[in-house]
Design a protein around this motif. Structure first.
Motif, PDB file in Angstrom:
ATOM      1  N   ASN A   1       0.795  -1.486   0.205  1.00 10.22           N
ATOM      2  CA  ASN A   1      -0.286   0.322  -0.027  1.00 10.22           C
ATOM      3  C   ASN A   1       1.043   0.750   0.021  1.00 10.22           C
ATOM      4  O   ASN A   1      -0.201   2.486  -0.422  1.00 10.22           O
ATOM      5  CB  ASN A   1      -0.989   0.182   1.330  1.00 10.22           C
ATOM      6  CG  ASN A   1      -2.112  -0.891   1.000  1.00 10.22           C
ATOM      7  OD1 ASN A   1      -2.182  -1.080   0.404  1.00 10.22           O
ATOM      8  ND2 ASN A   1      -2.777  -1.934   2.416  1.00 10.22           N
ATOM      9  N   THR A   2       2.375   1.265   0.746  1.00  2.00           N
ATOM     10  CA  THR A   2       2.645   1.997   0.607  1.00  2.00           C
ATOM     11  C   THR A   2       3.433   2.651  -0.836  1.00  2.00           C
ATOM     12  O   THR A   2       3.282   3.646  -1.529  1.00  2.00           O
ATOM     13  CB  THR A   2       4.333   2.431   0.878  1.00  2.00           C
ATOM     14  OG1 THR A   2       3.564   2.288   2.663  1.00  2.00           O
ATOM     15  CG2 THR A   2       5.145   3.081   1.830  1.00  2.00           C
TER      16      THR A   2
ATOM     17  N   SER B   1       0.279   4.113  -2.621  1.00  2.00           N
ATOM     18  CA  SER B   1      -0.212   5.419  -2.088  1.00  2.00           C
ATOM     19  C   SER B   1       0.998   6.278  -3.248  1.00  2.00           C
ATOM     20  O   SER B   1       0.322   7.266  -3.801  1.00  2.00           O
ATOM     21  CB  SER B   1       0.668   5.499  -0.781  1.00  2.00           C
ATOM     22  OG  SER B   1       0.129   7.470  -0.596  1.00  2.00           O
ATOM     23  N   HIS B   2       1.959   6.444  -3.656  1.00  2.00           N
ATOM     24  CA  HIS B   2       2.869   6.889  -3.923  1.00  2.00           C
ATOM     25  C   HIS B   2       2.961   7.067  -5.538  1.00  2.00           C
ATOM     26  O   HIS B   2       2.205   8.122  -5.833  1.00  2.00           O
ATOM     27  CB  HIS B   2       4.513   6.216  -3.930  1.00  2.00           C
ATOM     28  CG  HIS B   2       5.603   7.109  -3.949  1.00  2.00           C
ATOM     29  ND1 HIS B   2       6.207   8.176  -3.874  1.00  2.00           N
ATOM     30  CD2 HIS B   2       6.334   6.755  -5.907  1.00  2.00           C
ATOM     31  CE1 HIS B   2       6.514   8.734  -4.751  1.00  2.00           C
ATOM     32  NE2 HIS B   2       7.529   8.155  -5.890  1.00  2.00           N
TER      33      HIS B   2
END
Length: 278
Positions: free
Chosen positions: A196-197, A200-201
């Motif tokens: 998810n990181t 998200s970016h």
């Protein structure tokens, strides 16, 4: 009698668009009637190239794409082709003075899809320019109807919109791109560690591009504005659905928008357009 063949060629391009993309078909129908056939011609052309590299697994893709490239420029030179998709495309290219360099860039990105590439930032940008941004510029040639000043003014926005659309496509198609075609376009991303990181970016990058692209849509000629805005609204809806989906699901299922939702978007977009909210 050649008009009959020309009409047939555009019909084939239109039906190709309808078969492959209900969302783009709705967007094109929202354009001024004079713009529809040439946009169908562009979509039909790029769709056929995309099918070669994405779908024709039991055939020599390199050979087919090379032949398609050769036939493209032969059609442009002769100003005719017995292939209806190429016939409609070459006529559109000549009518709207679409720069051949855009076609070369597009085909180069298609050739990249035939290779196993570990994408870094430069290759990622190069692929997006050729596969999406130049297609936006082909369409912009049609939307501005030969007005060079307007084309140059709107060019950066068309490229950004094409980039945003393509990045949403990358997220939507991660499952098939990776599991079937062995591709990951995002630079320096290992699918095994896609979380998810990382997601998200990528999403923040897309959000910024959508904001800029909307300003460009507002500047388009009235004949094209609503159709492009409708495609924009569809992609925003798809993007929001992707944002709500976890990274683990993104790489295991293709995210879709139902046809009912697409029709709803069309109606709400029309209301916004007519009440001058756009």
């Amino acid at each position: 009698m050649k008009k009959l063949f020309d009409d047939l060629s555009y019909t084939v391009s239109r039906e190709t668009t309808k078969q492959y993309s209900t969302s783009f078909s709705l967007g094109i129908m929202a354009l001024s009637p004079k713009l529809r056939n040439p946009i169908y011609a562009v979509y039909g052309y790029v769709r056929l190239a995309d099918e070669i590299v994405d779908s024709f697994h039991d055939y020599d893709k390199q050979k087919l794409l090379s032949r398609y490239k050769e036939e493209t420029f032969q059609a442009l030179e002769d100003k005719i082709s017995l292939n209806p998709i190429l016939q409609a495309f070459q006529e559109t290219v000549h009518q709207y003075r679409i720069d051949y360099s855009l076609i070369h860039q597009f085909l180069k990105s298609m050739e990249m899809d035939l290779q196993k590439i570990d994408y870094n930032s430069d290759l990622y940008k190069e692929y997006i320019v050729g596969s999406a941004e130049v297609v936006g510029l082909m369409c912009l040639h049609i939307f501005t109807e030969g007005n060079a000043t307007e084309f140059e003014r709107l060019k950066p926005y068309a490229m950004i919109l094409g980039s945003a659309f393509q990045k949403v496509n990358f997220l939507r198609d991660m499952k098939d791109d990776y599991q079937i075609l062995g591709r990951c376009y995002f630079p320096n991303v290992d699918i095994s560690y896609f979380d998810n990181t990382v997601k998200s970016h990528i999403e923040k990058e897309i959000e910024e591009e959508f904001k800029t692209a909307l300003e460009g849509i507002k500047k388009l000629p009235g004949s094209a504005r609503f159709g492009v805005y409708l495609a924009f609204r569809y992609y925003i809806s798809l993007f929001r659905k992707i944002k709500k989906t976890s990274a683990s699901k993104i790489i295991n299922q293709r995210i879709r928008i139902s046809n009912g939702k697409k029709l709803s978007l069309m109606m709400s977009s029309y209301v916004q357009y007519k009440t001058s909210l756009l």
